[in-house]
Write an enzyme that holds these catalytic residues in place. Structure first.
Site, PDB file in Angstrom:
ATOM      1  N   GLU A   1       9.412  22.331 -31.390  1.00 44.74           N
ATOM      2  CA  GLU A   1       9.610  21.796 -30.038  1.00 44.74           C
ATOM      3  C   GLU A   1      10.106  20.352 -30.089  1.00 44.74           C
ATOM      4  OE1 GLU A   1      10.312  21.735 -26.306  1.00 44.74           O
ATOM      5  OE2 GLU A   1       9.416  23.565 -27.098  1.00 44.74           O
TER       6      GLU A   1
ATOM      7  N   GLU B   1      18.217  18.247 -27.671  1.00 39.79           N
ATOM      8  CA  GLU B   1      18.581  18.140 -26.254  1.00 39.79           C
ATOM      9  C   GLU B   1      18.961  16.707 -25.889  1.00 39.79           C
ATOM     10  OE1 GLU B   1      15.455  19.748 -23.851  1.00 39.79           O
ATOM     11  OE2 GLU B   1      15.996  21.814 -24.330  1.00 39.79           O
TER      12      GLU B   1
END
Length: 116
Positions: A64, A71
């Protein structure tokens, strides 16, 4: 060895963890990890089972964090919507999902025989 530089690098790493904690999905993974740890304590896992649980929790949280980093870089490089930017972000998110689903399966294989 420059101890000052080493300590600064740890500071950057801890700030990265803190930054990742602001992401909704990371908070979901942390809450899930806490629930699994409590269940593990109450179930009385063996040392090998604990090692597996710790490993899969770490893999999900690490994935994550990598997803969040990807991102951020994609958003910086391509602030406008672009198909390749979307693809990069979707693939990174998909990698997290694959690891999370595998961790659920591993958890079921560890916990279900002990509970039933």
């Amino acid at each position: 060895m420059d101890v000052h530089k080493l300590l600064k690098s740890f500071g950057y790493a801890f700030y990265g963890i803190w930054t990742a904690m602001r992401e909704q999905n990371m908070r979901i993974h942390i809450i899930s990890a806490i629930i699994v740890i409590i269940a593990s304590i109450l179930t009385g896992l063996t040392i090998n089972e604990w090692l597996i649980i710790i490993l899969v929790i770490t893999l999900v949280i690490g994935a994550e964090m990598i997803n969040t980093a990807i991102e951020s870089v994609v958003n910086l490089a391509s602030p406008e919507i672009h198909p390749l930017a979307k693809q990069a972000k979707d693939v990174a998110a998909g990698a997290v999902l694959v690891i999370a689903l595998a961790s659920v399966i591993i958890g079921l294989l560890i916990f279900l025989p002990k509970w039933f």
